[in-house]
Design a protein around this motif. Structure first.
Motif, short mmCIF file in Angstrom:
data_model
loop_
_atom_site.label_atom_id
_atom_site.label_comp_id
_atom_site.label_asym_id
_atom_site.label_seq_id
_atom_site.Cartn_x
_atom_site.Cartn_y
_atom_site.Cartn_z
N ALA A 137 -16.94 -14.52 -44.76
CA ALA A 137 -15.61 -15.07 -44.34
C ALA A 137 -14.53 -14.17 -44.05
N LEU A 170 -12.83 -21.16 -42.02
CA LEU A 170 -14.27 -21.71 -42.01
C LEU A 170 -14.24 -23.49 -41.73
N ILE A 223 -10.40 -17.54 -49.38
CA ILE A 223 -10.67 -18.15 -48.08
C ILE A 223 -9.86 -19.47 -47.66
#
Length: 440
Positions: free
Chosen positions: A87, A94, A218
């Motif tokens: 990532a 994502l 993330i």
């Protein structure tokens, strides 16, 4: 993605063993899963000397349940590490189609299913971790928003689907680690859902909860509307973590497209096998229901003829009616499963057609590439010949310029000589005139 599921009687993963993917949980009881650097290592327990791993140190390495927990913990470590690294390298938000993210949810699902207490239903045994996740709302009020969102999502019909949606929403909220730690710390409440030796009840669960903190870096933007979370087959893709897996290969864009199509084809085939097994089970239940109905009808007839007991006959008819309703429910589910199987078969045929077209396009592109290379070589040869010819012409021009310079010098000398001759002629003419004048 090609799902690789090692079995207890086979030391190596093979595609013909993938039918076990329809099981609710897949554990490598006869294999030790360990992380060697950045790669996954699978070794048969019979081929190596077993020593307790340092983390956790109290477990008996010969205990299959302990091996399952250790394997799942190692898979979680590798999945979380790979997801974070990929990532960060990707450098963008994502989405649901990102393969490492899908594998992370599959691994987490297996971790949460480990050691679940089984609840028996009409259609068999049911094992869902949704009940355990609902505890978070009671322990952490801010988690109530996620639980309410999951219950409001259209299309979710099973506890398993709601549990999967809860995991995705918690990741997007960047609270998955906090929520997992909250319920793991309450073993007294978890004992209602898990066996005493389950992963969530042991030290491995706390380790995984700590590892989940890294996922807060993330950004995930997952759209779950229209996504079928109820019937997904959660199979761990070990090929993503093996040394010869997809992370070490660098292929051209065409090969990558064909690989993606093959992955989809393998997934459809696996789901088709799972649906076939479900259809067979439902068909067997329908047959059992028919036999039971026939038997009850015969018993009701015998009771009516032999005993003439209206009460017994009424009870038999009531039981027959209940069995008939159950049979109708099973037949409806069977029709749904058959319809899903037909859709999967149609999807698989479409994928095969698409794969053939991609392969033909790839062959054509490679032929064009070879033609371009040949043309480039010919142009290079012609360019080299032109350079040689230009060099020769340059040498001839240099020699011509040298001769031209020599001729220019000669012409200049001749002009000087001509001037001298003219001067001499003028001098002679002047002398001649003087002599003529003297003679006169």
């Amino acid at each position: 993605m090609a799902d690789v599921t090692p079995q207890a009687d086979a030391p190596t993963p093979t595609t013909d063993k993938i039918t076990q993917a329809a099981r609710e949980t897949i554990y490598l009881c006869n294999f030790r899963v360990s992380v060697d650097g950045e790669w996954l290592c699978l070794r048969e327990l019979n081929d190596i000397s077993l020593t307790p791993d340092p983390e956790p140190a109290h477990e008996d390495p010969k205990d299959p349940i302990a091996i399952e927990r250790l394997n799942l913990m190692n898979m979680a470590k590798l999945s979380i590490k790979g997801l974070i690294e990929s990532a960060l390298n990707l450098g963008r938000t994502l989405d649901s189609d990102y393969a490492p993210l899908q594998q992370f949810f599959v691994v987490m699902e297996h971790c949460l299913k480990h050691g679940l207490k089984t609840k028996k239903t009409f259609l068999g045994q049911n094992k869902s971790f949704w009940g355990a996740l609902e505890l978070v709302e009671k322990l952490t009020p801010e988690a109530g928003e996620i639980t309410a969102s999951v219950k409001d999502l259209p299309g979710l019909k099973t506890p398993l689907g709601r549990g999967r949606a809860w995991l995705r929403l918690a990741l997007m909220q960047k609270k998955l680690s906090d929520y997992m730690k909250t319920i793991i710390n309450r073993k007294d409440l978890l004992s209602e859902f898990y066996e005493a030796n389950a992963l969530m009840m042991e030290e491995e669960g706390a380790v995984i909860a700590g590892l989940l903190v890294g996922l807060n870096v993330i950004d995930a933007n997952l759209c779950m509307k229209g996504e079928d979370l109820d019937s997904q087959v959660g199979v761990i893709d070990f090929s993503m973590y093996l040394k010869d897996g997809g992370h070490s290969s660098k292929t051209v864009e065409g090969d990558g497209q064909i690989t993606a199509i093959l992955d989809q084809k393998n997934y459809v085939e696996e789901l088709n096998r799972h649906l076939s097994a479900s259809v067979n089970n439902l068909q067997a239940k329908v047959d059992t229901m028919e036999k039971s109905n026939t038997k009850l009808t015969e018993e009701a007839s015998r009771s009516g003829d032999g005993l003439a007991d209206g009460q017994v006959l009424g009870e038999a008819r009531k039981q027959l009616k209940e069995e008939t309703l159950l049979r109708l429910d099973v037949e409806k589910e069977l029709e749904v499963q058959i319809g899903m199987k037909q859709e999967m078969e149609l999807s698989m045929k479409m994928l095969e057609t698409d794969m053939c077209e991609k392969q033909d396009a790839l062959v054509e592109l490679r032929q064009q590439l070879d033609d371009l290379r040949t043309l480039n070589l010919q142009l290079a040869q012609k360019s080299q010949s032109s350079e040689v010819s230009a060099k020769q012409k340059s040498e001839v021009i240099s020699r011509l310029e040298e001769k031209t310079n020599q001729m220019a010098g000669t012409i200049k000398q001749l002009e000087i000589s001509e001037e001298d001759c003219v001067k001499q002629a003028r001098s002679l003419s002047s002398n001649a005139e003087k002599l003529l004048q003297k003679q006169q």
